[in-house]
Design an enzyme around this catalytic site. Sequence first.
Site, PDB file in Angstrom:
ATOM      1  N   ASP A   1       4.189   3.863   3.690  1.00  0.00           N
ATOM      2  CA  ASP A   1       3.211   3.157   2.865  1.00  0.00           C
ATOM      3  C   ASP A   1       2.551   4.105   1.862  1.00  0.00           C
ATOM      4  O   ASP A   1       2.256   3.716   0.728  1.00  0.00           O
ATOM      5  CB  ASP A   1       2.153   2.515   3.767  1.00  0.00           C
ATOM      6  CG  ASP A   1       1.394   1.394   3.081  1.00  0.00           C
ATOM      7  OD1 ASP A   1       1.568   1.208   1.859  1.00  0.00           O
ATOM      8  OD2 ASP A   1       0.626   0.692   3.756  1.00  0.00           O
TER       9      ASP A   1
ATOM     10  N   CYS B   1       0.054  -1.198  -2.066  1.00  0.00           N
ATOM     11  CA  CYS B   1       1.194  -2.108  -2.035  1.00  0.00           C
ATOM     12  C   CYS B   1       1.605  -2.397  -3.458  1.00  0.00           C
ATOM     13  O   CYS B   1       0.782  -2.844  -4.259  1.00  0.00           O
ATOM     14  CB  CYS B   1       0.839  -3.411  -1.315  1.00  0.00           C
ATOM     15  SG  CYS B   1       2.185  -4.622  -1.383  1.00  0.00           S
TER      16      CYS B   1
END
Lengths: 310, 310
Positions: free
Chosen positions: B14, B244
């Site tokens: 991530d 994201c």
Amino acid sequence: MGEAVTVREVGPRDGLQMAATRMATADKQRWIAAIAAAGLPEIEVGSFVPPRVIPQMADTDAVLRASVGLGGPHGGPVLVALVPNLRGAQAALAAGAGKITIPVSVSEGHSRANINKTPDEQIAEVARIAEWMRGQDRPVPVEAACSTAFGCSIDGVVPLDAVLRVAEGLAAAGADTIALADTVGYANPAQIRRTVRAVRAAIGARLERLHLHDTMGLGIANALAGLDEGIRAFDSCIGGLGGCPYAPGASGNIVTEDLVFMLESMGHATGIDFDRLLEARAILHAALPDEPIHGQMPKAGLPRTFRRAA
Amino acid sequence: MGEAVTVREVGPRDGLQMAATRMATADKQRWIAAIAAAGLPEIEVGSFVPPRVIPQMADTDAVLRASVGLGGPHGGPVLVALVPNLRGAQAALAAGAGKITIPVSVSEGHSRANINKTPDEQIAEVARIAEWMRGQDRPVPVEAACSTAFGCSIDGVVPLDAVLRVAEGLAAAGADTIALADTVGYANPAQIRRTVRAVRAAIGARLERLHLHDTMGLGIANALAGLDEGIRAFDSCIGGLGGCPYAPGASGNIVTEDLVFMLESMGHATGIDFDRLLEARAILHAALPDEPIHGQMPKAGLPRTFRRAA
């Protein structure tokens, strides 16, 4: 929806006393007016301490006098002044303070470094101030704040028994309300809960407020822990400025913008307007452009999903 | 003392997928080895997604294969790979993954943007993966992570009913464990508590993990809220990297260093060594010097009062 929460902006005092640059008196006045306009119900405008000790606070008398009568969306803020002793309390009342707050270190080391007294000597000073205040025509509330209640960068661990002893001493001395301060930012949420429960068991609702720093990144989580235990009053600082000149390693206060966002998101009304709060932040940043300024909410903006507390 | 907590380092997945600079494969391997040496029990090493979509993850197969068998103070970490579909799961298992995690957006908008499927289509994919996994000689656990479970920057509010529907669908599809992800960082602690309680009431202990971002400064407080509700597994990222690519406005994951400090301070053993964690942080910073790196604990150092959990 949760109960309302009172946020006290301590930037003009705790924030500025650690700032590398001194903020001009006129800038302080503009900043405080902007904070009032944002709806902060309490503003700690400065401290009545010797100018040679904290030169950033040398203009507190002028700043306080200029702030008296400031309007705001809820009738204007309560103006709070930090005072270390009776002389300071007298000066603060004369200048128009609506509340005074007196620091009382729980740890001996911080007490010596901060005010050159023992905790017991300072509790006795609180008793003198409270007695004097009761004799005034227009008395204002007297708060005592237990500094280093969650640890001390000089003395290390601060036992819960010592916190209880000081809190009970301050209640007996006649302080109207009592705050617990994580002066150096060592607290964790479990410790906050344990301590708030124990102090409340000892002195009841006179325990009103938490003063938290974000040294270790747990400041907002510590506020949540206090909120869970029923605390409904917090100190914080726009942009997360602050620290303590006598607490090596301490960093800034919890960020007002992020704290208010958490409270409002959870349904606790604060009465604070975000747009105007960001205007106050902009004034601070313009006045002290070299000072690091913190806070996630101002960077991200309010989420699409955000709804104010009712 | 509290129960042990499992922290999964998601930085190599991530964190790096949002980094402006691409980390070299050799640097990834060194970083992951350092994370393992610090005692992180789980490391999300990458994702099996098309390289044209997320070029930072193009070397996931090589990175995963090189990480298999890494030692660590507790026998080495579980290597986790993110997979969007069955083909990815097959590749991950072949490369040696010890667990796979499948993203399933609760909101339609994020689901479309992230994987070009509806939530229901992705739940069906999870069922296919779980069935295929059960047929393998050496199956590994299948986790499904409910993305945008607390709000979406595309669709806005995500109703709790939608979260429940997806979580129940994933449990029925055969996912071994389920995570709730605050993909864009909109959650507040009250919402975390409400959602965890409701999902646990629906699917029980299969709800295992929270994945939190610090967009609004509430990430660590949200972790505390999850901890209070019995969650004992969290994702986090060294230096708070992350975001994201399909969630505009999302910022970094909660900071591993600060999360571990909170957990250990509160008596929850993590098995993680702070000195070695800071070495892993230094490797990240040296490899991506232009990437902003967050976290208070690394700046302040451990407080004098700190004691590890037993």
